[in-house]
Design a protein around this motif. Structure first.
Motif, PDB file in Angstrom:
ATOM      1  N   LEU A 117      28.473 -27.598 -43.434  1.00 27.06           N
ATOM      2  CA  LEU A 117      28.877 -27.584 -44.839  1.00 27.06           C
ATOM      3  C   LEU A 117      28.898 -26.160 -45.378  1.00 27.06           C
ATOM      4  O   LEU A 117      29.769 -25.789 -46.171  1.00 27.06           O
TER       5      LEU A 117
ATOM      6  N   ALA B 169      38.896 -23.360 -52.450  1.00 24.66           N
ATOM      7  CA  ALA B 169      37.709 -23.407 -51.603  1.00 24.66           C
ATOM      8  C   ALA B 169      36.565 -24.120 -52.315  1.00 24.66           C
ATOM      9  O   ALA B 169      36.358 -23.939 -53.520  1.00 24.66           O
ATOM     10  N   SER B 170      35.822 -24.910 -51.566  1.00 25.38           N
ATOM     11  CA  SER B 170      34.615 -25.517 -52.106  1.00 25.38           C
ATOM     12  C   SER B 170      33.539 -24.441 -52.217  1.00 25.38           C
ATOM     13  O   SER B 170      33.558 -23.456 -51.478  1.00 25.38           O
ATOM     14  N   VAL B 171      32.611 -24.642 -53.160  1.00 28.66           N
ATOM     15  CA  VAL B 171      31.605 -23.609 -53.400  1.00 28.66           C
ATOM     16  C   VAL B 171      30.215 -24.219 -53.498  1.00 28.66           C
ATOM     17  O   VAL B 171      30.040 -25.367 -53.922  1.00 28.66           O
ATOM     18  N   LEU B 172      29.226 -23.411 -53.100  1.00 31.55           N
ATOM     19  CA  LEU B 172      27.817 -23.731 -53.302  1.00 31.55           C
ATOM     20  C   LEU B 172      27.278 -22.713 -54.293  1.00 31.55           C
ATOM     21  O   LEU B 172      27.259 -21.516 -54.012  1.00 31.55           O
TER      22      LEU B 172
ATOM     23  N   ARG C  73      40.079 -31.230 -47.843  1.00 31.24           N
ATOM     24  CA  ARG C  73      40.327 -30.964 -49.266  1.00 31.24           C
ATOM     25  C   ARG C  73      40.712 -32.227 -50.035  1.00 31.24           C
ATOM     26  O   ARG C  73      41.514 -32.197 -50.958  1.00 31.24           O
TER      27      ARG C  73
ATOM     28  N   VAL D  99      35.556 -32.497 -47.482  1.00 33.40           N
ATOM     29  CA  VAL D  99      35.616 -31.092 -47.862  1.00 33.40           C
ATOM     30  C   VAL D  99      36.609 -30.341 -46.988  1.00 33.40           C
ATOM     31  O   VAL D  99      37.425 -29.555 -47.479  1.00 33.40           O
TER      32      VAL D  99
ATOM     33  N   ARG E  32      32.087 -24.346 -44.470  1.00 34.33           N
ATOM     34  CA  ARG E  32      33.286 -24.829 -45.164  1.00 34.33           C
ATOM     35  C   ARG E  32      33.282 -24.474 -46.638  1.00 34.33           C
ATOM     36  O   ARG E  32      34.159 -24.909 -47.388  1.00 34.33           O
ATOM     37  N   SER E  33      32.289 -23.712 -47.088  1.00 30.80           N
ATOM     38  CA  SER E  33      32.134 -23.441 -48.521  1.00 30.80           C
ATOM     39  C   SER E  33      31.848 -21.961 -48.760  1.00 30.80           C
ATOM     40  O   SER E  33      31.325 -21.261 -47.888  1.00 30.80           O
TER      41      SER E  33
ATOM     42  N   LEU F 262      34.510 -29.573 -53.521  1.00 29.46           N
ATOM     43  CA  LEU F 262      33.072 -29.698 -53.728  1.00 29.46           C
ATOM     44  C   LEU F 262      32.541 -28.491 -54.483  1.00 29.46           C
ATOM     45  O   LEU F 262      32.795 -27.347 -54.111  1.00 29.46           O
ATOM     46  N   VAL F 263      31.826 -28.763 -55.555  1.00 33.99           N
ATOM     47  CA  VAL F 263      31.064 -27.739 -56.258  1.00 33.99           C
ATOM     48  C   VAL F 263      29.617 -28.241 -56.258  1.00 33.99           C
ATOM     49  O   VAL F 263      29.292 -29.190 -56.966  1.00 33.99           O
TER      50      VAL F 263
END
Length: 443
Positions: free
Chosen positions: A158, A55-58, A138, A135, A161-162, A142-143
């Motif tokens: 966004l 998984a992308s993360v913020l 995949r 994203v 998706r994160s 994304l970080v």
């Protein structure tokens, strides 16, 4: 062969010249200080670093909490290609170029790409939208890092998706451990200098939970000590290099309580200049701004009350502002509220009223609610006389009429005694008139 050796030697030289904060960047999860809520066994960030999540993360948190470090660890621990972009300099063109290259690599060799975007809140909506497809498919992991609340600064698609992971400022114990590690390890200062307890404590206070700030200050102090030929980093050296004097302030000790006491008493005494002084001392010493804001909210009700009802609004607004924007900008909201409170007319009539009423209730003076004031909406209430005979104040021209409101035991008891200060001066005239209408004609 010789070219490879020369390149390796050049890289070592560059690494040796890197700032202390870069040299001490954690190389493994075990070296990361703080963020236990994200790095514990089974926690989301640990699973991502160890390759157990795609998984992308913020990453959302204050400066110096390890956002860039954790992004690097995500790439190295999972053997992914790492590409870093800064929202300060990159545009849509650069983002699309990285995505195109990532797609090609994924197709040719199966190598994934970690795209780290620092200060992502500075990306425009168009720039953020350019990331969505990559994203979601995949193509990139994304970080993204931000110091601002992503729910206000990142577009909803966004966000959906994160994973949003909030980092916390380092504790004083974490910063102290980091500084000692940097002082003793070979990649840091190599144990060349000692550091006095006072100097270490001052560096910890200056850091305010920011690892980068702590290491930068330590490096500056160490350079100054070495230039003087000293064997230890003293408090005076730290003060001279970072241009901030050490404050006698213990957030868990008597200084904490003495300064906040003086702060509140200065506001109560309407000394706005002393108020600013004590506020500055707390801010400079790294006092929790939420604690200061809470005390302002309490003071607005306790010592100002109805003399200036807008004081509470200012205090609450300052508390929300601090929570929303953080420090150092939050100091402005705290200062504005403190000035408002210090210069406002004062009244303790509200706290006196509620405390007197509470004392009576605790003493057992809580008789039956008069029948005409009881709930009369349910079936059978009328047969009990509940709600019968209630008079609706809005039916009268003045909106006030004779009627008994308190229990029989408390008829005629006065709790609220308005002063003649500020807005409450009008209440000092109005409240007796209201009591005469409600009580005298009700008897």
């Amino acid at each position: 062969m010789f070219a490879a050796q020369a390149e390796e030697a050049a890289e070592e030289k560059l690494a040796g010249n890197a700032p202390l904060a870069v040299r001490m960047r954690p190389r493994t999860l075990e070296e990361v200080l703080g963020q236990e809520h994200l790095l514990g066994k089974g926690a989301p960030l640990r699973r991502l670093v160890e390759g157990g999540s795609a998984a992308s993360v913020l990453l959302y948190g204050p400066p110096g909490t390890g956002k860039t470090t954790l992004a690097n660890l995500v790439s190295t621990a999972t053997n992914r290609r790492f590409v870093a972009l800064s929202a300060l300099s990159a545009g849509v063109k650069e983002v699309r170029a990285v995505i195109a290259e990532a797609k090609n690599r994924l197709g040719r060799s199966g190598e994934s790409t970690v795209l780290f975007i620092d200060e992502v809140h500075r990306f425009s909506k168009t720039q953020q939208d350019a990331l969505l497809g990559a994203v979601e498919d995949r193509v990139v992991l994304l970080v993204a890092a931000t110091t601002e609340n992503p729910f206000f600064s990142v577009v909803s698609p966004l966000l959906s998706r994160s994973l949003v992971l909030q980092l916390h400022s380092l504790t004083d114990a974490d910063v102290s451990d980091l500084l000692e590690r940097a002082r003793t390890e070979e990649r840091g200062l190599g144990g060349a200098l000692r550091i006095t307890e006072e100097a270490l404590e001052h560096l910890v206070r200056l850091a305010s939970g920011d690892a980068r700030r702590a290491l930068t200050a330590l490096e500056a102090a160490a350079d100054a000590a070495s230039a003087l030929g000293a064997e230890a980093i003293e408090l005076s050296t730290v003060e001279s290099t970072v241009d901030k004097a050490a404050l006698r302030y213990d957030r868990d000790g008597d200084q904490h309580y003495d300064v906040i006491s003086a702060f509140i008493k200065s506001i109560r005494g309407s000394d706005v200049d002393a108020t600013m002084h004590y506020l500055a001392r707390m801010i400079e010493a790294g006092e929790d701004p939420r604690f200061i804001a809470r005390r302002l909210v309490v003071h607005a009700s306790e010592d100002i009350g109805m003399a200036d009802p807008t004081a509470l609004q200012s205090a609450v607004a300052a508390a929300h502002a601090v929570a929303f924007i953080g420090m150092p900008e939050g100091r402005l909201a705290l200062a504005e509220a403190a000035v408002h409170l210090a210069t406002a007319p004062k009244s303790n009539a509200t706290i006196t009223a509620i405390d007197a009423a509470l004392a009576d209730v605790r003493a057992g003076k809580a008789g039956m609610v008069p029948a005409h004031l009881r709930d009369g909406h349910y079936s059978g209430a009328g047969s009990l006389g509940h709600g019968q005979g209630y008079r609706y104040p809005h039916d009268t021209p003045d909106g006030v009429l004779a009627q008994q409101y308190p229990p029989d035991e408390l008829v005629g008891v006065d709790y609220y005694h308005p002063t003649t200060h500020g807005v409450e001066r009008g209440l000092a005239e109005r409240v007796p008139k209201l009591r005469r209408v409600v009580r005298d004609q009700a008897r």
